[in-house]
Design a protein around this motif. Structure first.
Motif, PDB file in Angstrom:
ATOM      1  N   ALA A  24       0.817  -1.224   0.000  1.00 47.93           N
ATOM      2  CA  ALA A  24       0.000   0.000   0.000  1.00 47.93           C
ATOM      3  C   ALA A  24       0.850   1.273   0.000  1.00 47.93           C
ATOM      4  O   ALA A  24       0.314   2.381  -0.102  1.00 47.93           O
ATOM      5  CB  ALA A  24      -0.919  -0.004   1.228  1.00 47.93           C
ATOM      6  N   ALA A  25       2.166   1.114   0.089  1.00 47.26           N
ATOM      7  CA  ALA A  25       3.031   2.288   0.274  1.00 47.26           C
ATOM      8  C   ALA A  25       3.009   3.230  -0.940  1.00 47.26           C
ATOM      9  O   ALA A  25       2.930   4.449  -0.779  1.00 47.26           O
ATOM     10  CB  ALA A  25       4.458   1.833   0.572  1.00 47.26           C
ATOM     11  N   ARG A  26       3.064   2.673  -2.140  1.00 48.72           N
ATOM     12  CA  ARG A  26       3.111   3.528  -3.342  1.00 48.72           C
ATOM     13  C   ARG A  26       1.810   4.323  -3.504  1.00 48.72           C
ATOM     14  O   ARG A  26       1.831   5.484  -3.886  1.00 48.72           O
ATOM     15  CB  ARG A  26       3.376   2.699  -4.605  1.00 48.72           C
ATOM     16  N   LEU A  27       0.684   3.677  -3.228  1.00 50.76           N
ATOM     17  CA  LEU A  27      -0.589   4.403  -3.365  1.00 50.76           C
ATOM     18  C   LEU A  27      -0.652   5.511  -2.320  1.00 50.76           C
ATOM     19  O   LEU A  27      -1.040   6.646  -2.625  1.00 50.76           O
ATOM     20  CB  LEU A  27      -1.787   3.449  -3.214  1.00 50.76           C
ATOM     21  N   TYR A  28      -0.225   5.201  -1.078  1.00 45.94           N
ATOM     22  CA  TYR A  28      -0.254   6.239  -0.045  1.00 45.94           C
ATOM     23  C   TYR A  28       0.628   7.416  -0.458  1.00 45.94           C
ATOM     24  O   TYR A  28       0.242   8.584  -0.327  1.00 45.94           O
ATOM     25  CB  TYR A  28       0.171   5.700   1.329  1.00 45.94           C
ATOM     26  N   ASP A  29       1.800   7.090  -0.997  1.00 45.99           N
ATOM     27  CA  ASP A  29       2.713   8.165  -1.424  1.00 45.99           C
ATOM     28  C   ASP A  29       2.053   9.026  -2.509  1.00 45.99           C
ATOM     29  O   ASP A  29       2.115  10.255  -2.457  1.00 45.99           O
ATOM     30  CB  ASP A  29       4.017   7.553  -1.955  1.00 45.99           C
ATOM     31  N   ALA A  30       1.419   8.370  -3.490  1.00 39.48           N
ATOM     32  CA  ALA A  30       0.801   9.118  -4.595  1.00 39.48           C
ATOM     33  C   ALA A  30      -0.305  10.028  -4.070  1.00 39.48           C
ATOM     34  O   ALA A  30      -0.440  11.188  -4.488  1.00 39.48           O
ATOM     35  CB  ALA A  30       0.254   8.144  -5.632  1.00 39.48           C
ATOM     36  N   ILE A  31      -1.086   9.522  -3.116  1.00 43.80           N
ATOM     37  CA  ILE A  31      -2.176  10.337  -2.554  1.00 43.80           C
ATOM     38  C   ILE A  31      -1.577  11.498  -1.742  1.00 43.80           C
ATOM     39  O   ILE A  31      -1.985  12.652  -1.880  1.00 43.80           O
ATOM     40  CB  ILE A  31      -3.108   9.472  -1.682  1.00 43.80           C
ATOM     41  N   ALA A  32      -0.585  11.172  -0.909  1.00 41.45           N
ATOM     42  CA  ALA A  32       0.009  12.200  -0.039  1.00 41.45           C
ATOM     43  C   ALA A  32       0.667  13.306  -0.867  1.00 41.45           C
ATOM     44  O   ALA A  32       0.599  14.487  -0.494  1.00 41.45           O
ATOM     45  CB  ALA A  32       1.025  11.557   0.901  1.00 41.45           C
ATOM     46  N   GLN A  33       1.248  12.924  -1.987  1.00 44.21           N
ATOM     47  CA  GLN A  33       1.945  13.911  -2.827  1.00 44.21           C
ATOM     48  C   GLN A  33       1.002  15.033  -3.292  1.00 44.21           C
ATOM     49  O   GLN A  33       1.414  16.177  -3.435  1.00 44.21           O
ATOM     50  CB  GLN A  33       2.513  13.193  -4.042  1.00 44.21           C
ATOM     51  N   THR A  34      -0.269  14.704  -3.466  1.00 45.22           N
ATOM     52  CA  THR A  34      -1.221  15.715  -3.939  1.00 45.22           C
ATOM     53  C   THR A  34      -1.504  16.776  -2.859  1.00 45.22           C
ATOM     54  O   THR A  34      -2.111  17.798  -3.149  1.00 45.22           O
ATOM     55  CB  THR A  34      -2.568  15.083  -4.373  1.00 45.22           C
ATOM     56  N   ALA A  35      -1.067  16.487  -1.610  1.00 41.12           N
ATOM     57  CA  ALA A  35      -1.353  17.439  -0.519  1.00 41.12           C
ATOM     58  C   ALA A  35      -0.129  18.261  -0.114  1.00 41.12           C
ATOM     59  O   ALA A  35      -0.166  18.964   0.898  1.00 41.12           O
ATOM     60  CB  ALA A  35      -1.909  16.676   0.686  1.00 41.12           C
ATOM     61  N   VAL A  36       0.940  18.179  -0.906  1.00 32.60           N
ATOM     62  CA  VAL A  36       2.175  18.906  -0.558  1.00 32.60           C
ATOM     63  C   VAL A  36       1.934  20.410  -0.460  1.00 32.60           C
ATOM     64  O   VAL A  36       2.424  21.069   0.460  1.00 32.60           O
ATOM     65  CB  VAL A  36       3.290  18.581  -1.587  1.00 32.60           C
ATOM     66  N   ASP A  37       1.165  20.967  -1.409  1.00 29.58           N
ATOM     67  CA  ASP A  37       0.965  22.423  -1.406  1.00 29.58           C
ATOM     68  C   ASP A  37      -0.243  22.864  -0.588  1.00 29.58           C
ATOM     69  O   ASP A  37      -0.597  24.038  -0.593  1.00 29.58           O
ATOM     70  CB  ASP A  37       0.820  22.930  -2.851  1.00 29.58           C
ATOM     71  N   LEU A 157      -1.227  15.384  15.133  1.00 30.49           N
ATOM     72  CA  LEU A 157      -2.278  15.847  14.230  1.00 30.49           C
ATOM     73  C   LEU A 157      -2.940  14.634  13.605  1.00 30.49           C
ATOM     74  O   LEU A 157      -2.262  13.739  13.102  1.00 30.49           O
ATOM     75  CB  LEU A 157      -1.701  16.733  13.118  1.00 30.49           C
ATOM     76  N   ASP A 158      -4.265  14.632  13.637  1.00 34.08           N
ATOM     77  CA  ASP A 158      -4.961  13.457  13.169  1.00 34.08           C
ATOM     78  C   ASP A 158      -6.321  13.830  12.624  1.00 34.08           C
ATOM     79  O   ASP A 158      -6.966  14.698  13.197  1.00 34.08           O
ATOM     80  CB  ASP A 158      -5.134  12.487  14.353  1.00 34.08           C
ATOM     81  N   PRO A 159      -6.870  13.271  11.589  1.00 32.68           N
ATOM     82  CA  PRO A 159      -6.167  12.378  10.670  1.00 32.68           C
ATOM     83  C   PRO A 159      -5.358  13.213   9.690  1.00 32.68           C
ATOM     84  O   PRO A 159      -5.513  14.442   9.670  1.00 32.68           O
ATOM     85  CB  PRO A 159      -7.324  11.690   9.950  1.00 32.68           C
ATOM     86  N   ALA A 160      -4.536  12.587   8.866  1.00 37.17           N
ATOM     87  CA  ALA A 160      -3.813  13.341   7.838  1.00 37.17           C
ATOM     88  C   ALA A 160      -4.837  13.750   6.786  1.00 37.17           C
ATOM     89  O   ALA A 160      -5.651  12.944   6.360  1.00 37.17           O
ATOM     90  CB  ALA A 160      -2.736  12.471   7.219  1.00 37.17           C
ATOM     91  N   GLN A 161      -4.799  15.011   6.410  1.00 39.49           N
ATOM     92  CA  GLN A 161      -5.775  15.506   5.421  1.00 39.49           C
ATOM     93  C   GLN A 161      -5.189  15.353   4.014  1.00 39.49           C
ATOM     94  O   GLN A 161      -4.889  16.330   3.342  1.00 39.49           O
ATOM     95  CB  GLN A 161      -6.088  16.973   5.672  1.00 39.49           C
ATOM     96  N   VAL A 162      -4.995  14.121   3.609  1.00 46.45           N
ATOM     97  CA  VAL A 162      -4.288  13.938   2.341  1.00 46.45           C
ATOM     98  C   VAL A 162      -5.212  13.582   1.178  1.00 46.45           C
ATOM     99  O   VAL A 162      -4.737  13.382   0.085  1.00 46.45           O
ATOM    100  CB  VAL A 162      -3.141  12.903   2.474  1.00 46.45           C
ATOM    101  N   ILE A 163      -6.514  13.507   1.436  1.00 47.40           N
ATOM    102  CA  ILE A 163      -7.410  13.226   0.307  1.00 47.40           C
ATOM    103  C   ILE A 163      -7.847  14.567  -0.287  1.00 47.40           C
ATOM    104  O   ILE A 163      -8.737  15.229   0.198  1.00 47.40           O
ATOM    105  CB  ILE A 163      -8.638  12.388   0.731  1.00 47.40           C
ATOM    106  N   THR A 164      -7.150  14.966  -1.338  1.00 46.99           N
ATOM    107  CA  THR A 164      -7.450  16.223  -2.013  1.00 46.99           C
ATOM    108  C   THR A 164      -8.335  15.914  -3.230  1.00 46.99           C
ATOM    109  O   THR A 164      -8.454  14.749  -3.628  1.00 46.99           O
ATOM    110  CB  THR A 164      -6.146  16.856  -2.516  1.00 46.99           C
ATOM    111  N   PRO A 165      -8.922  16.928  -3.890  1.00 47.35           N
ATOM    112  CA  PRO A 165      -9.682  16.657  -5.118  1.00 47.35           C
ATOM    113  C   PRO A 165      -8.817  15.946  -6.156  1.00 47.35           C
ATOM    114  O   PRO A 165      -9.289  15.063  -6.883  1.00 47.35           O
ATOM    115  CB  PRO A 165     -10.081  18.060  -5.589  1.00 47.35           C
ATOM    116  N   GLU A 166      -7.504  16.283  -6.204  1.00 46.43           N
ATOM    117  CA  GLU A 166      -6.610  15.624  -7.180  1.00 46.43           C
ATOM    118  C   GLU A 166      -6.490  14.127  -6.879  1.00 46.43           C
ATOM    119  O   GLU A 166      -6.504  13.295  -7.775  1.00 46.43           O
ATOM    120  CB  GLU A 166      -5.195  16.223  -7.149  1.00 46.43           C
ATOM    121  N   ALA A 167      -6.401  13.824  -5.571  1.00 41.21           N
ATOM    122  CA  ALA A 167      -6.256  12.414  -5.186  1.00 41.21           C
ATOM    123  C   ALA A 167      -7.529  11.643  -5.533  1.00 41.21           C
ATOM    124  O   ALA A 167      -7.476  10.507  -6.021  1.00 41.21           O
ATOM    125  CB  ALA A 167      -5.971  12.311  -3.698  1.00 41.21           C
ATOM    126  N   LEU A 168      -8.681  12.293  -5.317  1.00 41.52           N
ATOM    127  CA  LEU A 168      -9.938  11.620  -5.643  1.00 41.52           C
ATOM    128  C   LEU A 168     -10.031  11.354  -7.140  1.00 41.52           C
ATOM    129  O   LEU A 168     -10.429  10.285  -7.578  1.00 41.52           O
ATOM    130  CB  LEU A 168     -11.131  12.466  -5.184  1.00 41.52           C
TER     131      LEU A 168
END
Ligand code: SAM
Length: 237
Positions: A24-37, A157-168
């Motif tokens: 699951a690591a690669r998918l998590y990374d791809a989703i998290a990357q969309t929340a960098v900015d 800090l919880d939960p990580a807010q990494v589900i952005t519109p881009e990730a969806l």
């Protein structure tokens, strides 16, 4: 037991590992990357406003976007990210390397249950999106207390807010077999380990060496814990 929930979720929680499994690591990374900015930038700015220099430990660093965002903004902060997933640590190192920060942010294998650092050695400890998954939250928080210098703060800090519109959008485009499995695993674990409520957090914190803390609800939950000069006796309830 900190959560008042069903026997089924307790059983799932007992069985699932704390760490993100390698598939699951690669998918998590791809989703998290969309929340960098967005998310990571926002949290990094809060951290840098709180401390401009010193030693910062990130527990459950995952793909490392938070330490990387902080390092970009504060050259005088020394940052170490630890995680129990070797796959995510490898990804975190690649991410730091890609932006030329691998000499400033270090990633190490480690478990919050048993931090391999001396007492009173960190100015600040942070953790994003990991607290809800800890099987022994009191143990990890007590470890934060132990390694913090007097006056230092731990922010959970919880939960990580990494589900952005881009990730969806990325997920709507369709996932391969491994990523579908990873997505299902993620859905299952987030049902079994939802974020704690304010009351649950307050009960947990009362049983730690910090005894009390500040719980802020601002779109996500931030628990701020401060190690005062005197480490008193722990109170168990
Ligand atoms: C949802 S991810 C969050 C990653 C990152 N902090 C972020 O905001 O994107 C939770 C991370 O915590 C790690 N983790 C969970 N329990 C841990 C523990 N006890 N010690 C160290 N890492 C842990 C997992 O392997 C995973 O990488």
């Amino acid at each position: 037991m900190w959560r008042r929930d069903t026997l089924a979720s307790r059983l799932v929680r007992f069985l699932i590992p704390e760490k993100i499994p390698c598939f699951a690591a690669r998918l998590y990374d791809a989703i998290a990357q969309t929340a960098v900015d967005t998310y990571y930038k926002e949290v990094a700015e809060l951290v840098v406003a709180h401390m401009s220099r010193g030693k910062l430990l990130d527990i459950g660093t995952g793909p490392g976007y938070l330490p990387i965002s902080i390092a970009k903004r504060a050259p005088e902060i020394t940052i170490v990210g630890i995680d129990s997933s070797r796959t995510l640590l490898r990804i975190a190192r690649e991410n730091a390397e890609r932006v030329g920060l691998s000499d400033r942010v270090k990633f190490m294998e480690g478990n919050g249950n048993r931090l391999e650092f001396g007492d009173n050695s960190w100015d600040m400890v942070i953790s994003t999106g990991s607290f809800h998954a800890w099987k022994r939250p009191i143990r990890v928080i007590d470890e934060c207390f132990r390694v913090l210098k007097a006056g230092g703060e731990a922010w959970l800090l919880d939960p990580a807010q990494v589900i952005t519109p881009e990730a969806l959008k990325m997920m709507e485009r369709g996932l391969g077999i491994i990523d579908t499995l990873a997505y299902r695993w993620g859905s299952l674990t987030s049902k079994a380990t939802p974020p704690y409520s304010r009351e649950e957090i307050e009960r947990i914190v009362r049983c730690t060496a910090f005894r009390e803390g500040q719980v802020i609800e601002n779109g996500w939950i931030t628990v701020k814990l401060r190690k005062t000069g005197f480490a008193g006796e722990k109170r168990r309830s």
